[in-house]
Design an enzyme around this catalytic site. Structure first.
Site, mmCIF file in Angstrom:
data_model
loop_
_atom_site.group_PDB
_atom_site.id
_atom_site.type_symbol
_atom_site.label_atom_id
_atom_site.label_comp_id
_atom_site.label_asym_id
_atom_site.label_seq_id
_atom_site.Cartn_x
_atom_site.Cartn_y
_atom_site.Cartn_z
ATOM 1 N N LYS A 52 -14.769 -13.588 37.314
ATOM 2 C CA LYS A 52 -15.006 -12.926 36.022
ATOM 3 C C LYS A 52 -14.261 -13.652 34.898
ATOM 4 O O LYS A 52 -14.793 -13.841 33.809
ATOM 5 C CB LYS A 52 -14.583 -11.452 36.104
ATOM 6 C CG LYS A 52 -15.588 -10.606 36.884
ATOM 7 C CD LYS A 52 -15.050 -9.264 37.334
ATOM 8 C CE LYS A 52 -16.047 -8.603 38.289
ATOM 9 N NZ LYS A 52 -15.530 -7.426 38.966
ATOM 10 N N GLN A 96 -11.155 -3.185 38.724
ATOM 11 C CA GLN A 96 -11.705 -3.784 39.951
ATOM 12 C C GLN A 96 -11.564 -2.821 41.130
ATOM 13 O O GLN A 96 -10.478 -2.311 41.395
ATOM 14 C CB GLN A 96 -10.957 -5.100 40.243
ATOM 15 C CG GLN A 96 -11.467 -5.861 41.445
ATOM 16 C CD GLN A 96 -12.899 -6.343 41.289
ATOM 17 O OE1 GLN A 96 -13.299 -6.842 40.254
ATOM 18 N NE2 GLN A 96 -13.679 -6.187 42.343
ATOM 19 N N ASP A 119 -19.024 -1.675 33.288
ATOM 20 C CA ASP A 119 -19.475 -1.632 34.677
ATOM 21 C C ASP A 119 -20.642 -0.660 34.856
ATOM 22 O O ASP A 119 -21.336 -0.688 35.869
ATOM 23 C CB ASP A 119 -18.320 -1.191 35.594
ATOM 24 C CG ASP A 119 -17.832 -2.325 36.485
ATOM 25 O OD1 ASP A 119 -18.591 -3.302 36.659
ATOM 26 O OD2 ASP A 119 -16.712 -2.232 37.018
#
Length: 284
Positions: A52, A96, A119
């Site tokens: 990322k 995460q 997300d």
């Protein structure tokens, strides 16, 4: 012989488009910033976070990394999320997963401001998706739809079968296929006679986490197969939920593992970061 759907190539196209948008925004004095929080040092998570960061660097998105110890309390993590919610210079927040067992993933996800939920996991994002309103769409399902569209694979009117009903892939991709006017069947561990259902599919999306589970006898001639799995075979080699070699002769198109759906997830995350800024500018 099936066409191999190249996720690396398409993800690069998307990242290049994002890069152009990011630089256009910079010329107007607007930066795009993503904050990534990793709790503990799970090796797979470390790899994902590293990818990322690389994608942010490539697209010109500023990334803020918060690598915090495994023993961080839920309260401390929520405090960090809230402080990022309040920062004007942060456009997207990503925590995460998985989180250590003493922290509630749901509580943390719902604590992220819906306007920064890149997300696409917040209840507000999921609700908007379910009724066809604009909003953040979780990155893997969004990436799957982009792959189909950019390979000119028609969804409208097609028989689409999704194996798996997770909140991260199965359910949202089923809703996205419906949005594109596909006729959608969602299968899961309680589905009786799975083969009978999957053999009807023009488009088969597999997200079950079982190495090489889907073989040629599960698919119909010329079907499009999207493999979301990320497994290891008996030799420890990376593979998907689909037995790639077995379906190659029969399918019309298929995604490989690695190099299929995987790269698309990060490309769509970058896309969501830009969307966050564009949406904010429209509201001003």
């Amino acid at each position: 012989m099936a066409v191999i759907i190249d996720g690396k190539k398409i993800s690069k196209e998307i990242k290049d488009e994002v890069r152009e948008k990011v630089f256009a925004l910079k010329e107007k004095g607007v930066n795009v910033t993503l904050a990534v929080i990793q709790v503990g040092n799970d090796p797979a998570s470390t790899v994902y976070v590293g990818n990322k960061k690389k994608a942010c660097e490539y697209t010109g998105i500023r990334s803020l990394a918060y690598e915090i110890p495994e023993e961080t309390t839920e309260e401390e993590l929520l405090k960090l999320v809230n402080s990022l919610n309040e920062r004007e210079d942060v456009d997207g927040i990503l925590v995460q997963l998985p989180l250590p067992s003493h922290i509630s993933e749901d509580k943390v996800i719902q604590a992220i401001s819906p306007g920064k939920d890149v997300d696409g996991f917040h209840l507000q994002s999921v609700g908007a998706l379910s009724i066809g309103q604009p909003g953040f769409v979780s990155c893997t399902p969004a990436g799957i739809i982009e792959l189909l569209k950019r390979y000119n694979i028609q969804i409208d009117g097609k028989e689409c079968v999704v194996i798996g009903r997770s909140n991260i892939v199965g359910k949202p991709v089923s809703m996205l296929l419906l949005r594109e006017n596909g006729t959608v069947t969602t299968c899961h561990s309680h589905t009786t006679d799975l083969k009978e259902v999957t053999r009807r599919a023009d488009i088969l999306i597999v997200a079950i986490g079982k190495a090489k589970f889907i073989t040629a006898d599960y698919i119909k001639e010329g079907a499009v197969i999207i493999d979301v799995g990320m497994d290891r075979d008996e030799n420890g080699k990376l593979c998907g939920d689909v037995d790639f070699d077995s379906v190659m002769e029969k399918a019309g198109a298929v995604t490989p593992v690695p190099g299929g759906v995987g790269p698309m997830t990060i490309a769509m995350l970058m896309n969501n970061c830009v969307y966050s800024v564009e949406r904010k500018l429209q509201e001003q």
